[in-house]
Design a protein around this motif. Structure first.
Motif, PDB file in Angstrom:
ATOM      1  N   UNK A  37       0.825  -1.207   0.000  1.00  0.00           N
ATOM      2  CA  UNK A  37       0.000   0.000   0.000  1.00  0.00           C
ATOM      3  C   UNK A  37       0.858   1.254   0.000  1.00  0.00           C
ATOM      4  N   UNK A  38       1.951   1.229   0.771  1.00  0.00           N
ATOM      5  CA  UNK A  38       2.832   2.402   0.819  1.00  0.00           C
ATOM      6  C   UNK A  38       3.441   2.685  -0.554  1.00  0.00           C
ATOM      7  N   UNK A  39       3.854   1.605  -1.221  1.00  0.00           N
ATOM      8  CA  UNK A  39       4.432   1.790  -2.554  1.00  0.00           C
ATOM      9  C   UNK A  39       3.405   2.378  -3.521  1.00  0.00           C
ATOM     10  N   UNK A  40       2.180   1.851  -3.469  1.00  0.00           N
ATOM     11  CA  UNK A  40       1.121   2.366  -4.329  1.00  0.00           C
ATOM     12  C   UNK A  40       0.843   3.845  -4.033  1.00  0.00           C
ATOM     13  N   UNK A  41       0.829   4.181  -2.756  1.00  0.00           N
ATOM     14  CA  UNK A  41       0.570   5.574  -2.361  1.00  0.00           C
ATOM     15  C   UNK A  41       1.636   6.508  -2.918  1.00  0.00           C
ATOM     16  N   UNK A  42       2.904   6.142  -2.755  1.00  0.00           N
ATOM     17  CA  UNK A  42       4.000   6.999  -3.222  1.00  0.00           C
ATOM     18  C   UNK A  42       4.007   7.136  -4.741  1.00  0.00           C
ATOM     19  N   UNK A  43       3.789   6.017  -5.426  1.00  0.00           N
ATOM     20  CA  UNK A  43       3.806   6.048  -6.889  1.00  0.00           C
ATOM     21  C   UNK A  43       2.658   6.890  -7.422  1.00  0.00           C
ATOM     22  N   UNK A  44       1.459   6.717  -6.844  1.00  0.00           N
ATOM     23  CA  UNK A  44       0.310   7.497  -7.301  1.00  0.00           C
ATOM     24  C   UNK A  44       0.494   8.979  -7.032  1.00  0.00           C
ATOM     25  N   UNK A  45       1.104   9.311  -5.907  1.00  0.00           N
ATOM     26  CA  UNK A  45       1.330  10.719  -5.578  1.00  0.00           C
ATOM     27  C   UNK A  45       2.226  11.381  -6.622  1.00  0.00           C
TER      28      UNK A  45
END
Length: 409
Positions: A148-156
Motif C-alpha cells: 500500500x505504501x508503494x502504491x501511495x508513493x507512486x500514485x502521488x
C-alpha cells in the motif's frame, strides 16, 4: 525614417523551470541528510556514499540543463531518469531489508520526483505518465513486493507530474493564442497607419489628377481616367488590409515571441512637449480662420502631430466636398484635463448615412485619418453635420493620454 521592431518574449512555464532547479538542489540535500542520520542502518554504506557522490556531481553539473526547455534535451532527460532509477534499485544493496519493508526511503528519496517533473515540464502529461510508470516499476522491484505504501508513493508522484504536465500544455496553448492575437493587433494598427498616410497623400493626389484630367479633356482625360482606376484599386487594398500577420511564435520552450512594429520617432526632442498652436497656425488663410488661446497649448509631440494631422484631414474634406469657396474655422481650447480642437465649415453638410457608405466603399478619410488618429492617442473625434448647415468636427485629446502618445515616445 528608420523603423524599429519591439520584441516581447513571454513564457508562462519559465517559473516552473526555476522552481524545478531549486527543487533538485533541496531534495539532493534532503536525501544526503537522511543518509547521514541513518547511516548505522546501512549494510553497505560505501554503496550509498558512492551513489551520493554521483548524485551531487550530476545535480550540480546539470543545473543549466533545467534552466529552460531548450537546454532540457531528451538525452538529458533519459540520463537523469537513469540516475534516479539506479538509486532506487541500489537501495536493497546498501540498506537493511527490514528498513525497506518498514517503508524506509530509497537512496534518492524525493529527488526522484524532480526527474519525473522535468519530463512533465518538457513534454507534457504523456511524458510525465511514462516517467512515473518507470519509477513505479523500480519501486516495486526494490521492495520485492507490491504494498500500500508503494502504491501511495507512486500514485502521488504520478498524479502530481501529470497535473503539472497538463498545466504546461495549457499554458503553451494560451501563449500561442496570445501571441497570435498580439500579432493581429499589431498588423491591424500598422494597416490603419498606412491607410491614413495613403489617404492623406497618394489617394488625394490621384483624385485631384482625375478631376483635373476630366476638366481638361483630351489626353488629360485619359490620364484622369487611369488615375481614377488606380485610386479605386488602392482604396480596395487599404480597405482589405495591407499587412499580413507575420509568424511571430518560436519554440514554446523560449516562450511566445511577439513582434510589433512601432512607428518612428520623427519629431525631435520627443520628451519635450510641443505647442499645438505652431502646428495649426499654417492652416490659417483667407478661407480658414484660426482662433487660439493666448498661452501655449502643450501636448506630447506624437499627440500634437497626430492631432494636427487629423485637423489637416478635416480641412481636406472641406475643400474636397464643400468646394473651394467654403469657409472653415479652427478653434483651439485648452481645458484643465484636455485639449479640444473644433473644425467647422459652412458647406452643405453630410447626408445621413453617407459616412458609413463611404467607409464601405474604402473611403477612410473620417474613419482613419481623423477618428483612427484620435483613437491611437487616447482621444475622441465627434462629427456633427446637418444638411445645409455645414459640418463640425470636435477633436478631444486628454492631457494624460491613454494612447501611445502618453508613453513619451
Amino acid at each position: 525614417m528608420a523603423r524599429r521592431e519591439r520584441v516581447t518574449r513571454m513564457s508562462v512555464e519559465q517559473p516552473l523551470w526555476r522552481a524545478l532547479t531549486a527543487y533538485r538542489l533541496l531534495t539532493m540535500l534532503y536525501a544526503i541528510g537522511l543518509f547521514v542520520t541513518a547511516q548505522d542502518r546501512f549494510d553497505r554504506p560505501w554503496v550509498a556514499i558512492g551513489y551520493f557522490v554521483v548524485l551531487v556531481v550530476w545535480t550540480l553539473a546539470t543545473l543549466p540543463r533545467v534552466a529552460n526547455a531548450a537546454s532540457c534535451t531528451k538525452r538529458f532527460l533519459t540520463a537523469d531518469l537513469i540516475v534516479a532509477l539506479a538509486g532506487i534499485l541500489l537501495t536493497p544493496v546498501a540498506v537493511e531489508h527490514s528498513r525497506i519493508v518498514a517503508g524506509g526511503p530509497t537512496l534518492p528519496s524525493i529527488w526522484t520526483a524532480g526527474a519525473v517533473l522535468a519530463y512533465a515540464v518538457k513534454g507534457g502529461w504523456r511524458w510525465a505518465a511514462f516517467a512515473s510508470l518507470l519509477v513505479g516499476v523500480a519501486n516495486v522491484v526494490q521492495r520485492g513486493a507490491f504494498s500500500r505504501d508503494t502504491l501511495h508513493n507512486v500514485l502521488l508522484v504520478c498524479i502530481a507530474s501529470i497535473a503539472i504536465g497538463y498545466v504546461v500544455e495549457v499554458a503553451r496553448a494560451s501563449e500561442r493564442t496570445l501571441a497570435r492575437a498580439l500579432e493581429i493587433e499589431a498588423a491591424t494598427r500598422e494597416r490603419e497607419r498606412l491607410a491614413r498616410d495613403i489617404h492623406d497623400g497618394v489617394l488625394q493626389v490621384l483624385a485631384m489628377v482625375q478631376r483635373r484630367g476630366t476638366a481638361l479633356g483630351g489626353e488629360a482625360a485619359e490620364l484622369g481616367r487611369m488615375a481614377g482606376e488606380q485610386e479605386v484599386a488602392l482604396r480596395t487594398l487599404v480597405a482589405g488590409g495591407l499587412v499580413p500577420a507575420s509568424r511571430g511564435s518560436e519554440d514554446a520552450s523560449q516562450g511566445a515571441l511577439v513582434r510589433a512594429v512601432e512607428e518612428p520617432d520623427d519629431l525631435p526632442g520627443t520628451s519635450t512637449p510641443c505647442d499645438l498652436r505652431s502646428l495649426l497656425a499654417p492652416h490659417a488663410g483667407a478661407r480658414v480662420s484660426f482662433a487660439e488661446p493666448g498661452a501655449p497649448v502643450f501636448l506630447p509631440p506624437v499627440a500634437a502631430k497626430e492631432l494636427a494631422a487629423a485637423v489637416s484631414a478635416a480641412l481636406d474634406n472641406v475643400r474636397r466636398h464643400a468646394g473651394a469657396d467654403a469657409r472653415s474655422w479652427i478653434l483651439v481650447e485648452d481645458e484643465p484635463d484636455a485639449v479640444i480642437v473644433t473644425v467647422r465649415d459652412d458647406g452643405p453638410g453630410i447626408p445621413e448615412g453617407r459616412l458609413a457608405q463611404a467607409e464601405g466603399e474604402g473611403r477612410l478619410g473620417v474613419a482613419q485619418s481623423i477618428r483612427g488618429r484620435l483613437r491611437d492617442i487616447g482621444g475622441t473625434a465627434e462629427l456633427i453635420s446637418v444638411p445645409g448647415q455645414g459640418t463640425e468636427v470636435e477633436l478631444r485629446v486628454p492631457k494624460i493620454s491613454r494612447g501611445k502618445a502618453g508613453s513619451g515616445r
